[in-house]
Design an enzyme around this catalytic site. Structure first.
Site, short mmCIF file in Angstrom:
data_model
loop_
_atom_site.label_atom_id
_atom_site.label_comp_id
_atom_site.label_asym_id
_atom_site.label_seq_id
_atom_site.Cartn_x
_atom_site.Cartn_y
_atom_site.Cartn_z
N SER A 1 0.86 -1.18 0.00
CA SER A 1 0.00 0.00 0.00
C SER A 1 0.90 1.23 0.00
O SER A 1 2.10 1.14 0.31
CB SER A 1 -0.87 -0.01 1.27
OG SER A 1 -1.49 1.24 1.49
N TYR B 1 -1.93 -1.40 10.56
CA TYR B 1 -1.95 -1.53 9.10
C TYR B 1 -0.65 -0.98 8.51
O TYR B 1 -0.04 -1.62 7.64
CB TYR B 1 -3.16 -0.77 8.55
CG TYR B 1 -3.34 -0.89 7.05
CD1 TYR B 1 -3.85 -2.04 6.48
CD2 TYR B 1 -3.02 0.18 6.22
CE1 TYR B 1 -4.02 -2.14 5.11
CE2 TYR B 1 -3.19 0.09 4.85
CZ TYR B 1 -3.69 -1.08 4.30
OH TYR B 1 -3.84 -1.16 2.93
#
Length: 251
Positions: free
Chosen positions: A142, A155
Site C-alpha cells: 500500500s 496496518y
C-alpha cells in the site's frame, strides 16, 4: 498487450474487489486462474460471475494457517502442474484508532493476515517456483507501506513489513529466475475504503482529496500494474515497489 495463454495464476484474497478484477483480466488474456479466499459464499459468487470468462478454480483457505496454505499450493500444482504467477494479495485494514487505543490483539489480527499470510504464501509458492526455475510474485502492500499515516498503526506496520519481505525474497530467489515485486495502491474505491472512511468519520470520497489526480484508485488500476509485473516484458524488474497512487508519492 500481455498474453498469459496457459499460464497458471494464483490469487489470494481473490474474492475481494481487486482480486476479482485482476482474475478477470488474467482470464481475458488466456490464463488459468486459481482464486483463494476464506469467504466461501463470496468465492462461489466470484466463480459464478467469472466461469464463463475462462478456466477458473476456487479454493477456500485461511492464509494465516500454514496447513491451508500448503493445501492451496498443493491443490494448484496437483491440478495444473505449476504456478507461473502468484498475486499475494489477501489483506485486512484493522481498527481505526490512535495507537494508544489499539489493543495488542488488534495488532496481532492485522499482522496475522497482512504479514504472516504474505510470508506463508511466499514460503510455499516460492518453493514451487524454485523447482521450476521461473515464476513471478506480486505482493500487495500500500502507499501505507512507504509512508506514515495516523490512526492505522497496525496496518502501516504490516504494509511496511511487506516491503521487507518483497526485497528479501527478491534477492534470495533471483538466482532461480524468480521475480518478486510489490504494488502500492493509494486509497482504492473498495469495501476496505468504505470501512476506513467509516472508522475515520469521513464522508465517502473525502480522502480522494489527498490524491493529486483527485480520485481513488479503481481495482482495474491495480490489476493493470499486476499484469504488467507478471508479464515477461517486465522480466528485468525484481525487488521493486510500484506505486498505483495517483501521484501521492510525489507529495
Amino acid at each position: 498487450m500481455a498474453h498469459f495463454t496457459d499460464k497458471v495464476v494464483v490469487i489470494t484474497g481473490g474474492a475481494g474487489a481487486i482480486g476479482k478484477v485482476t482474475a478477470e483480466e488474467f482470464l481475458a488474456k488466456g490464463a488459468k486462474v486459481v482464486i483463494v479466499d476464506l469467504a466461501a459464499d463470496q468465492l462461489d459468487e466470484v466463480k459464478e460471475d467469472l466461469q464463463s470468462r475462462g478456466e477458473i478454480h476456487t479454493i477456500q483457505a485461511d492464509v494465516t494457517n500454514e496447513t491451508d496454505v500448503e493445501k492451496y499450493v498443493r491443490e494448484t500444482v496437483d491440478r495444473y502442474g505449476k504456478i507461473d504467477v502468484f498475486f499475494n494479495n489477501a489483506g485486512i485494514e484493522g481498527k481505526v484508532a490512535p495507537i494508544t487505543e489499539q489493543k495488542a490483539e488488534d495488532l496481532d489480527k492485522v499482522l496475522a493476515v497482512n504479514v504472516r499470510g504474505i510470508f506463508l504464501g511466499l514460503k510455499h509458492v516460492l518453493a514451487v517456483m524454485k523447482e521450476q526455475k521461473y515464476g513471478t510474485v506480486i505482493n500487495t502492500s500500500s502507499v501505507a507501506g512507504l509512508h506514515g499515516s495516523s490512526g492505522v498503526t497496525p496496518y502501516i506496520a504490516s504494509k511496511h513489513a511487506v516491503v521487507g519481505l518483497t526485497k528479501a525474497t527478491a534477492v534470495e530467489f533471483a538466482p532461480y529466475n524468480v521475480r518478486v515485486n510489490s504494488v502500492h495502491p493509494s486509497p482504492a474505491n473498495t469495501r476496505m475504503m468504505r470501512s476506513l472512511e467509516g472508522g475515520m468519520g469521513t464522508d465517502e470520497g473525502t480522502l480522494s482529496k489527498t490524491i493529486p489526480l483527485g480520485r481513488y484508485a479503481e481495482s482495474s488500476d491495480v490489476a493493470n500494474m499486476v499484469l504488467f509485473l507478471a508479464d515477461d516484458k517486465s522480466d528485468f524488474l525484481t525487488g521493486g515497489q510500484y506505486l498505483v497512487d495517483g501521484g501521492m508519492g510525489a507529495l
